[in-house]
Write a protein that holds these residues in place. Structure first.
Motif, PDB file in Angstrom:
ATOM      1  N   ALA A 124       0.866  -1.209   0.175  1.00 51.52           N
ATOM      2  CA  ALA A 124       0.031   0.004   0.055  1.00 51.52           C
ATOM      3  C   ALA A 124       0.841   1.252   0.044  1.00 51.52           C
ATOM      4  O   ALA A 124       0.404   2.393  -0.536  1.00 51.52           O
ATOM      5  CB  ALA A 124      -0.987  -0.040   1.311  1.00 51.52           C
ATOM      6  N   ARG A 125       2.215   1.358   0.486  1.00 56.16           N
ATOM      7  CA  ARG A 125       2.953   2.398   0.720  1.00 56.16           C
ATOM      8  C   ARG A 125       3.629   2.539  -0.620  1.00 56.16           C
ATOM      9  O   ARG A 125       4.604   3.418  -0.674  1.00 56.16           O
ATOM     10  CB  ARG A 125       3.765   2.281   1.925  1.00 56.16           C
ATOM     11  N   GLY A 126       3.403   1.726  -1.688  1.00 56.77           N
ATOM     12  CA  GLY A 126       4.419   1.715  -2.745  1.00 56.77           C
ATOM     13  C   GLY A 126       5.688   1.246  -2.616  1.00 56.77           C
ATOM     14  O   GLY A 126       6.576   1.826  -3.278  1.00 56.77           O
TER      15      GLY A 126
ATOM     16  N   LEU B 221      11.207   0.362  -4.834  1.00 60.93           N
ATOM     17  CA  LEU B 221      12.426  -0.714  -5.080  1.00 60.93           C
ATOM     18  C   LEU B 221      12.689  -0.686  -6.474  1.00 60.93           C
ATOM     19  O   LEU B 221      13.881  -0.658  -6.709  1.00 60.93           O
ATOM     20  CB  LEU B 221      12.081  -1.931  -4.661  1.00 60.93           C
ATOM     21  N   ARG B 222      11.824  -0.825  -7.478  1.00 61.56           N
ATOM     22  CA  ARG B 222      12.047  -0.621  -8.722  1.00 61.56           C
ATOM     23  C   ARG B 222      12.800   0.332  -9.289  1.00 61.56           C
ATOM     24  O   ARG B 222      13.592   0.342 -10.130  1.00 61.56           O
ATOM     25  CB  ARG B 222      10.546  -0.938  -9.387  1.00 61.56           C
TER      26      ARG B 222
ATOM     27  N   ARG C 253      16.329   0.590 -11.068  1.00 64.51           N
ATOM     28  CA  ARG C 253      16.347   1.338 -12.436  1.00 64.51           C
ATOM     29  C   ARG C 253      17.358   2.232 -12.416  1.00 64.51           C
ATOM     30  O   ARG C 253      18.102   2.425 -13.595  1.00 64.51           O
ATOM     31  CB  ARG C 253      15.087   1.805 -12.936  1.00 64.51           C
ATOM     32  N   GLY C 254      17.408   3.287 -11.446  1.00 62.88           N
ATOM     33  CA  GLY C 254      18.636   4.085 -11.429  1.00 62.88           C
ATOM     34  C   GLY C 254      19.854   3.627 -11.223  1.00 62.88           C
ATOM     35  O   GLY C 254      20.933   4.151 -11.716  1.00 62.88           O
ATOM     36  N   LEU C 255      19.840   2.206 -10.470  1.00 57.70           N
ATOM     37  CA  LEU C 255      21.210   1.620 -10.280  1.00 57.70           C
ATOM     38  C   LEU C 255      21.817   1.289 -11.799  1.00 57.70           C
ATOM     39  O   LEU C 255      22.780   1.321 -12.164  1.00 57.70           O
ATOM     40  CB  LEU C 255      21.193   0.529  -9.523  1.00 57.70           C
ATOM     41  N   LEU C 256      20.825   0.533 -12.491  1.00 60.19           N
ATOM     42  CA  LEU C 256      21.030   0.244 -13.778  1.00 60.19           C
ATOM     43  C   LEU C 256      21.636   1.472 -14.687  1.00 60.19           C
ATOM     44  O   LEU C 256      22.296   1.131 -15.718  1.00 60.19           O
ATOM     45  CB  LEU C 256      19.930  -0.752 -14.501  1.00 60.19           C
TER      46      LEU C 256
END
Length: 451
Positions: free
Chosen positions: A181-183, A188-189, A193-196
């Protein structure tokens, strides 16, 4: 003398004697036991029907078998206490985790050991899944569960164990739902994506840089390009600036000035720009979708003011000798529509099997799409000898599109609708981009090359 001699007498060394001698207690202290920490465990509740197991001298595995056949393996802590107190003190290391505590009962009637499970509520669901669980209705007795020891095989009813397990499992499920509920998953996704993206450099640094297609329609203009456009606007009005030989279109200074702010676009500028868009596709067919661009006179020929629909008037416009392809092979067919003092766009979307109408004022003209549906069926029948049931195609009056905020940019909106669609892009521009698009279109016409 004896006192003096005894005073100088050196006693023999004995660690045990020094440790025990009262006079040497301040010099040789006794070894203290490790610090003790209190571990609290729930007191046994006999009113809930708890029975006990015999004392065990070492740790052993116990199997919890429920009334429905629930079987759970667990470890009990090997503790032997001689007396019972309300608060048991156990020596444990700092790193040890106590999951189960053995509470000793020293009742006079029976010498029994009661096992009470001290369950941490915030346990992981994965740890619970490691326990073997099975259900059997034959073991049900008064709503309790059977606890069986592997060695003694003595049954013990233990309701608290199953209730604690059920509460722990429900707590884990509630915690998972709250995270969703808190997204938490979306955050995490995004971090992944930022790390990739940050690591992308290490994987493609040896490759050629890939140009971002989404930024090409907004590519910055150089100072030289802007100066060249200004110079063309200020030249003699009758001077011919460029001539496109294949289409036989001449652009004079007077005609190019329609691209200045506040001016309505004319047929010559629009038609030449559409030719440049088609040439751009021919240069880079993998980068742009396959389209056909009719000029501004096509629809007025197809639907004449006096006679109405007339396919024979435009039948020769799309011969294989003239185009080199058939319209049915295109993904999209663009038809500029001139309505007295307003420009709109109609699209025959062959790939998605629909007819679209785009108006920067969000107008609707069903008759235009009806005429184009009839035309496409006649065209395919004439050129490809194929019957197309266009009655099953959808008519769409596009409402989610950039809107015009003045009374003179309708022609630029129409050109940019075609430009973005032919790139395979969404219409991601606004009224604020129109001054830039006017200068860029003039620059592309002067160089006879659309970018």
């Amino acid at each position: 003398m004896n006192g003096v001699n005894s005073h100088h007498h050196k006693p023999s060394f004995s660690p045990s004697s020094k440790a025990m001698a009262p006079g040497n207690h301040h010099r040789y202290p006794q070894v203290k036991s490790p610090l003790r920490r209190q571990v609290h465990a729930p007191s046994p509740l006999r009113k809930f029907g708890l029975s006990a197991l015999p004392k065990q001298s070492r740790c052993s595995k116990q199997q919890v078998s429920g009334d429905n056949g629930l079987v759970v393996e667990r470890k009990t802590l090997d503790l032997v206490l001689d007396c019972r107190t309300d608060r048991e003190v156990i020596d444990v290391d700092e790193d040890d985790e106590v999951d189960y505590v053995e509470v000793i009962s020293d009742d006079d009637d029976d010498d029994e050991v009661e096992i009470v499970e001290n369950v941490v509520v915030d346990m992981d669901v994965e740890e619970e899944s490691e326990k073997e669980v099975s259900l059997d209705d034959g073991n049900k007795k008064n709503g309790s569960f059977m606890v069986v020891d592997e060695k003694s095989s003595l049954p013990v009813t233990d309701v608290c164990s199953f209730e604690a397990y059920r509460k722990a499992l429900k707590s884990a499920e509630n915690r998972t739902s709250k995270l969703k509920a808190r997204g938490f998953g979306d955050v995490l996704r995004d971090r992944c994506r930022g790390l990739l993206r940050s690591l992308r450099f290490f994987f493609i640094r040896d490759q050629e840089p890939v140009e971002d297609v989404g930024r090409e329609p907004f590519k910055s203009l150089s100072k030289e390009d802007v100066a060249k456009v200004k110079h063309a606007f200020s030249a003699n009005a009758q001077n011919i600036l460029v001539t496109h030989e294949n289409s036989n279109i001449d652009i004079t200074v007077e005609k190019l000035r329609c691209l200045k702010p506040g001016q309505w676009l004319n047929d010559e500028v629009i038609n030449l720009y559409l030719v440049l868009l088609k040439e751009r596709e021919a240069r880079e067919p993998k980068k742009f979708i396959k389209c056909h661009f009719f000029n501004t006179f096509f629809f007025t020929k197809l639907v004449q003011s006096g006679t109405g629909y007339n396919y024979s008037a435009v039948r020769r416009w799309t011969s294989m000798k003239k185009l080199g392809y058939h319209l049915i092979d295109c993904d999209k067919i663009f038809i500029p529509i001139h309505m007295s003092i307003h420009w709109t766009l109609a699209v025959i979307n062959v790939k998605e099997r629909k007819f679209q109408y785009l108006d920067s004022f969000k107008g609707r003209e069903p008759k235009i799409l009806d005429a184009l549906a009839r035309y496409f069926a006649d065209e395919v029948r004439d050129k490809n000898e194929v019957e197309v049931d266009v009655s099953q195609w959808r008519q769409e009056f596009v409402q989610v599109l950039p809107e015009q905020r003045n009374g003179f940019d309708c022609g630029m909106f129409m050109l940019k609708y075609m430009d973005f669609y032919s790139r395979g892009l969404d219409l991601c521009f606004t009224q604020e981009h129109m001054p830039y698009f006017r200068v860029r279109t003039a620059k592309e016409i002067l160089q006879l090359r659309a970018e």
